[in-house]
Design an enzyme around this catalytic site. Sequence first.
Site, PDB file in Angstrom:
ATOM      1  N   ARG A 143       1.186  -1.240  -0.065  1.00 24.54           N
ATOM      2  CA  ARG A 143       0.202   0.031  -0.024  1.00 24.54           C
ATOM      3  C   ARG A 143       0.770   1.198  -0.098  1.00 24.54           C
ATOM      4  O   ARG A 143       1.419   1.527   1.013  1.00 24.54           O
ATOM      5  CB  ARG A 143      -1.066   0.003   1.049  1.00 24.54           C
ATOM      6  N   SER A 172     -12.937  -2.736   0.613  1.00 25.38           N
ATOM      7  CA  SER A 172     -13.272  -2.111   1.654  1.00 25.38           C
ATOM      8  C   SER A 172     -14.965  -1.735   1.795  1.00 25.38           C
ATOM      9  O   SER A 172     -15.298  -1.063   0.881  1.00 25.38           O
ATOM     10  CB  SER A 172     -12.701  -0.779   1.635  1.00 25.38           C
ATOM     11  N   LYS A 200      -4.015   6.395   8.492  1.00 22.44           N
ATOM     12  CA  LYS A 200      -4.979   6.542   7.265  1.00 22.44           C
ATOM     13  C   LYS A 200      -5.602   8.088   7.622  1.00 22.44           C
ATOM     14  O   LYS A 200      -6.716   8.064   8.484  1.00 22.44           O
ATOM     15  CB  LYS A 200      -6.059   5.389   7.021  1.00 22.44           C
TER      16      LYS A 200
HETATM   17  N1  LIG Z   1      -6.336  -0.755   1.965  1.00 24.72           N
HETATM   18  C1  LIG Z   1      -7.185  -1.447   2.860  1.00 24.72           C
HETATM   19  N2  LIG Z   1      -7.105  -2.944   3.058  1.00 24.72           N
HETATM   20  C2  LIG Z   1      -7.726  -3.528   3.489  1.00 24.72           C
HETATM   21  C3  LIG Z   1      -7.662  -5.133   3.954  1.00 24.72           C
HETATM   22  F1  LIG Z   1      -9.018  -5.793   3.884  1.00 24.72           F
HETATM   23  F2  LIG Z   1      -6.944  -5.284   2.859  1.00 24.72           F
HETATM   24  F3  LIG Z   1      -7.312  -5.313   4.931  1.00 24.72           F
HETATM   25  N3  LIG Z   1      -8.870  -2.949   4.177  1.00 24.72           N
HETATM   26  C4  LIG Z   1      -9.315  -1.690   3.758  1.00 24.72           C
HETATM   27  C5  LIG Z   1      -8.387  -0.876   3.349  1.00 24.72           C
HETATM   28  C6  LIG Z   1      -8.392   0.372   3.013  1.00 24.72           C
HETATM   29  O1  LIG Z   1      -8.538   0.631   1.610  1.00 24.72           O
HETATM   30  P1  LIG Z   1      -9.203   2.095   1.103  1.00 24.72           P
HETATM   31  O2  LIG Z   1     -10.615   2.219   1.704  1.00 24.72           O
HETATM   32  O3  LIG Z   1      -9.275   2.070  -0.306  1.00 24.72           O
HETATM   33  O4  LIG Z   1      -7.949   3.329   1.590  1.00 24.72           O
HETATM   34  P2  LIG Z   1      -6.553   3.158   1.119  1.00 24.72           P
HETATM   35  O5  LIG Z   1      -6.584   3.028  -0.282  1.00 24.72           O
HETATM   36  O6  LIG Z   1      -6.018   4.454   1.778  1.00 24.72           O
HETATM   37  O7  LIG Z   1      -6.330   1.808   1.845  1.00 24.72           O
END
Ligand SMILES: Nc1nc(C(F)(F)F)ncc1COP(=O)(O)OP(=O)(O)O
Length: 216
Positions: free
Chosen positions: A40, A111, A140
């Site tokens: 990420r 998500s 975040k």
């Molecule tokens: N990256 C993530 N991974 C998971 C997981 F289930 F894999 F643990 N859950 C939630 C997020 C959050 O995803 P998102 O809402 O797009 O925000 P960002 O792109 O800033 O991470």
Amino acid sequence: MIREKLGVYFIMGSRNAGERDPLEVLEEALKGGITCFQLREKGPGAIEGRELRAFGEACRDLCRAYGVPFIVNDDVRLALELGADGVHIGQDDGDAGEVRRLIGDRILGVSVHNLDEVREAAAAGADYVGIGPVYQTTSKPDARPVCGTLPLREAAEAFPELPSVGIGGITAANAGPVIASGASGVSVITAISLADDPERAAREIRMAIEETIRRR
Ligand SMILES: Nc1nc(C(F)(F)F)ncc1COP(=O)(O)OP(=O)(O)O
Ligand SMILES: [Mg+2]
């Protein structure tokens, strides 16, 4: 089966390891028993282009060496270029049905924040959903309000066939209630990436969730 791989789902980018080499931290986390990894790359100083591609290849190769799924956050093109095992998208990262068509039978994580979004993710062919932030998160800045474990329980009861992971402020000390709520795993950034001993941190989280699964 993705459910068994969601137990200790480590998430990290090149800037989440403080002063340490993120690849060393990832390998220590893999030795400590993480079961899934998500690249990420976000926030101040995030790398891109060839540098991100090279970092992604190194993360991918480490995950393959330990038999752990390698997931890419947000960037479907990068995921396909790297030959990743899957991709994770949020509600603002594109249409899950379209991403499912682009990635074929690779892992698709979405998500979600309420049962309508769980239903949509299931209909789009998601393999798992991420629900949070369960606790206060520092990783975040644009996170939604803290939601606790209730949405995890609601999702597990309404969609028992769709695995879920909790995310947001999770540590070995508070991982138990996440699993007790019906989640298949916990997602962690800081509790491992900034730990003095990432291998031990990963192992303690894994022990905590396995203890809860035994008692569940
Ligand atoms: N990256 C993530 N991974 C998971 C997981 F289930 F894999 F643990 N859950 C939630 C997020 C959050 O995803 P998102 O809402 O797009 O925000 P960002 O792109 O800033 O991470
Ligand atoms: Mg996203």
